[in-house]
Enzyme design. Structure first.
Site, short mmCIF file in Angstrom:
data_model
loop_
_atom_site.label_atom_id
_atom_site.label_comp_id
_atom_site.label_asym_id
_atom_site.label_seq_id
_atom_site.Cartn_x
_atom_site.Cartn_y
_atom_site.Cartn_z
N ASP A 42 0.75 -1.18 0.18
CA ASP A 42 0.02 0.07 0.01
C ASP A 42 1.00 1.26 -0.03
O ASP A 42 2.00 1.32 0.65
CB ASP A 42 -0.82 -0.13 1.30
CG ASP A 42 -2.04 0.95 1.21
OD1 ASP A 42 -2.21 1.66 0.06
OD2 ASP A 42 -2.64 1.09 2.32
N TRP A 47 2.83 7.89 -2.26
CA TRP A 47 4.36 7.99 -2.85
C TRP A 47 4.40 8.80 -4.21
O TRP A 47 5.11 9.81 -4.33
CB TRP A 47 4.90 6.63 -3.17
CG TRP A 47 6.49 6.78 -3.50
CD1 TRP A 47 7.39 6.68 -2.61
CD2 TRP A 47 6.88 7.02 -4.67
NE1 TRP A 47 8.47 6.64 -3.13
CE2 TRP A 47 8.34 6.79 -4.36
CE3 TRP A 47 6.61 7.05 -6.15
CZ2 TRP A 47 9.51 7.02 -5.78
CZ3 TRP A 47 7.37 7.24 -7.24
CH2 TRP A 47 8.75 7.14 -7.07
N HIS A 59 2.96 2.80 -8.73
CA HIS A 59 2.81 1.23 -8.77
C HIS A 59 4.21 0.76 -9.63
O HIS A 59 4.56 -0.45 -9.24
CB HIS A 59 1.69 1.07 -9.92
CG HIS A 59 0.29 1.49 -9.23
ND1 HIS A 59 -0.01 1.21 -7.88
CD2 HIS A 59 -0.77 2.05 -9.75
CE1 HIS A 59 -1.39 1.67 -7.67
NE2 HIS A 59 -1.56 2.07 -8.69
N SER A 87 -7.15 -6.28 -5.63
CA SER A 87 -8.12 -6.69 -4.84
C SER A 87 -9.61 -6.72 -5.61
O SER A 87 -9.62 -5.96 -6.74
CB SER A 87 -8.48 -6.18 -3.31
OG SER A 87 -9.23 -4.66 -3.79
N TRP A 91 -11.19 -2.80 -8.75
CA TRP A 91 -11.90 -2.48 -9.94
C TRP A 91 -12.63 -1.11 -9.94
O TRP A 91 -12.95 -0.65 -10.95
CB TRP A 91 -13.04 -3.70 -10.31
CG TRP A 91 -12.32 -5.06 -10.52
CD1 TRP A 91 -12.52 -5.88 -9.81
CD2 TRP A 91 -11.73 -5.30 -11.74
NE1 TRP A 91 -11.77 -7.13 -10.31
CE2 TRP A 91 -11.27 -6.66 -11.39
CE3 TRP A 91 -11.37 -4.79 -13.03
CZ2 TRP A 91 -10.71 -7.36 -12.44
CZ3 TRP A 91 -10.58 -5.44 -13.96
CH2 TRP A 91 -10.30 -6.95 -13.60
N LEU A 153 11.04 -20.62 -2.59
CA LEU A 153 10.04 -19.77 -1.78
C LEU A 153 8.97 -19.93 -2.76
O LEU A 153 8.90 -19.72 -4.01
CB LEU A 153 10.42 -18.14 -2.30
CG LEU A 153 9.74 -17.17 -1.74
CD1 LEU A 153 9.41 -16.99 -0.49
CD2 LEU A 153 10.18 -15.92 -2.16
C1 FPP Z 1 -2.13 -0.11 -3.51
O1 FPP Z 1 -1.54 1.10 -3.13
C2 FPP Z 1 -1.49 -0.69 -4.30
C3 FPP Z 1 -2.07 -1.42 -5.36
C4 FPP Z 1 -3.81 -1.42 -5.25
C5 FPP Z 1 -1.47 -2.05 -6.29
C6 FPP Z 1 -0.43 -2.92 -5.86
C7 FPP Z 1 0.38 -3.17 -7.17
C8 FPP Z 1 1.72 -3.15 -7.05
C9 FPP Z 1 2.67 -2.82 -6.08
C10 FPP Z 1 2.06 -3.68 -8.51
C11 FPP Z 1 3.26 -4.86 -8.27
C12 FPP Z 1 2.71 -6.07 -8.22
C13 FPP Z 1 2.91 -6.97 -9.43
C14 FPP Z 1 2.50 -8.19 -9.20
C15 FPP Z 1 3.48 -6.60 -10.86
P1 FPP Z 1 -2.64 2.73 -3.57
O2 FPP Z 1 -2.54 2.84 -4.96
O3 FPP Z 1 -3.97 2.34 -2.92
O4 FPP Z 1 -1.80 3.66 -2.63
P2 FPP Z 1 -2.66 4.88 -2.11
O5 FPP Z 1 -3.35 4.40 -0.77
O6 FPP Z 1 -1.34 5.76 -1.47
O7 FPP Z 1 -3.26 5.62 -2.94
#
Ligand code: FPP
Length: 266
Positions: A42, A47, A59, A87, A91, A153
């Site tokens: 998260d 960031w 991301h 999750s 969507w 792993l």
């Molecule tokens: C939540 O942060 C993050 C996500 C919904 C996406 C997580 C995905 C990755 C780290 C990409 C890597 C994964 C793979 C398998 C390639 P957020 O966007 O909700 O952050 P925020 O709460 O600061 O808005």
């Protein structure tokens, strides 16, 4: 600051990071490492926004953090790592962000496959993969197949994952067995339920890491986290690296786990 200054500052900070890493490693008891670590990746959006960049850059940087944590888990012989990537509720994000993330999964599957294999990582995708578009589900299934012999792993990637759906799917599968006479309702216990979850055959997480300072589960591994130790850190996922992971392990080893029993000596 000139280029020389930047290079020398980077070298100093890299040297400090190595020192921190060595110091933290010396605090860790290798015989008491978690058998399964779960992470909620998260803070990618925050960031990026802090830097005036599009959320998607967060991301992208999040993938580098995942890479570091995967490497370190394999290096330390932690047998299972679960990472929450998308999750069933994600969507609801803007279509451009969803589509960027889907492309990122496909890119990850293609680009990281060889390195994952070399490191003995076996990828297992948990979630409703059939709900993804065919090119994404095919890329993910191909990564699972390619890495199936990994012995070091198990990396559970939670994509289109929701713990409530996981439990619903388990109930359906169990009900099916009861209906067809393969299972007596009296035999249904915690083990039977666990055996029908996406994580069947794996130990429950000992440690859950939640970056970005949020204190919630966000529908992640609800059944499996019953006795898990939580570690919440304000560090945003794209900044989360080896030192942060080691810090989480040191904190974990300081905890006294009682599983509903009493403190030792009482
Ligand atoms: C939540 O942060 C993050 C996500 C919904 C996406 C997580 C995905 C990755 C780290 C990409 C890597 C994964 C793979 C398998 C390639 P957020 O966007 O909700 O952050 P925020 O709460 O600061 O808005």
């Amino acid at each position: 600051m000139g280029l020389k200054g930047i290079v020398s500052r980077r070298k100093t900070s890299e040297a400090k990071m190595t020192r921190d890493e060595d110091m933290l490693k010396s605090c860790i008891d290798p015989s008491r490492l978690p058998r399964h670590v779960a992470v909620i990746m998260d803070g990618n959006g925050r960031w990026a926004l802090k830097r005036g960049l599009p959320r998607t850059v967060g991301h992208q940087r999040g993938v580098s953090s995942l890479r570091e944590v995967v490497h370190l888990s394999a290096e330390l012989s932690i047998p299972v790592l679960s990472a929450y990537a998308f999750s069933t509720e994600n969507w609801r994000r803007p279509p451009e962000e969803v589509s960027f993330l889907m492309d990122l999964f496909v890119e990850y599957a293609a680009k990281e496959c060889d390195e994952l294999k070399q490191n003995g990582v076996k990828v297992r995708v948990i979630g409703r993969v059939e709900g993804l578009s065919p090119h994404v589900s095919e890329a993910i299934r191909a990564l699972e197949e390619e890495t199936q012999d990994g012995q070091r792993l198990v990396l559970n990637l939670a994509v289109n994952y929701g713990a409530r759906w996981e439990i619903v799917d388990a109930i359906k599968a169990i009900a099916d067995k009861v209906w067809s006479g393969k299972l007596n309702p009296e035999e249904i216990d915690e083990t039977v339920v666990g055996d029908h979850l996406y994580t069947a055959g794996l130990p429950d997480p000992d440690l859950l890491i939640r970056p970005a300072g949020e204190f919630r589960l966000s529908n992640f591994l609800l059944w499996q986290l019953a006795y898990t130790e939580f570690y919440v850190t304000p560090v945003l996922w794209p900044d989360f690296g080896r030192v942060d992971f080691l810090q989480a392990l040191v904190h974990y080893q300081r905890r006294e786990r009682r599983f509903g029993g009493l403190k030792r000596g009482l």
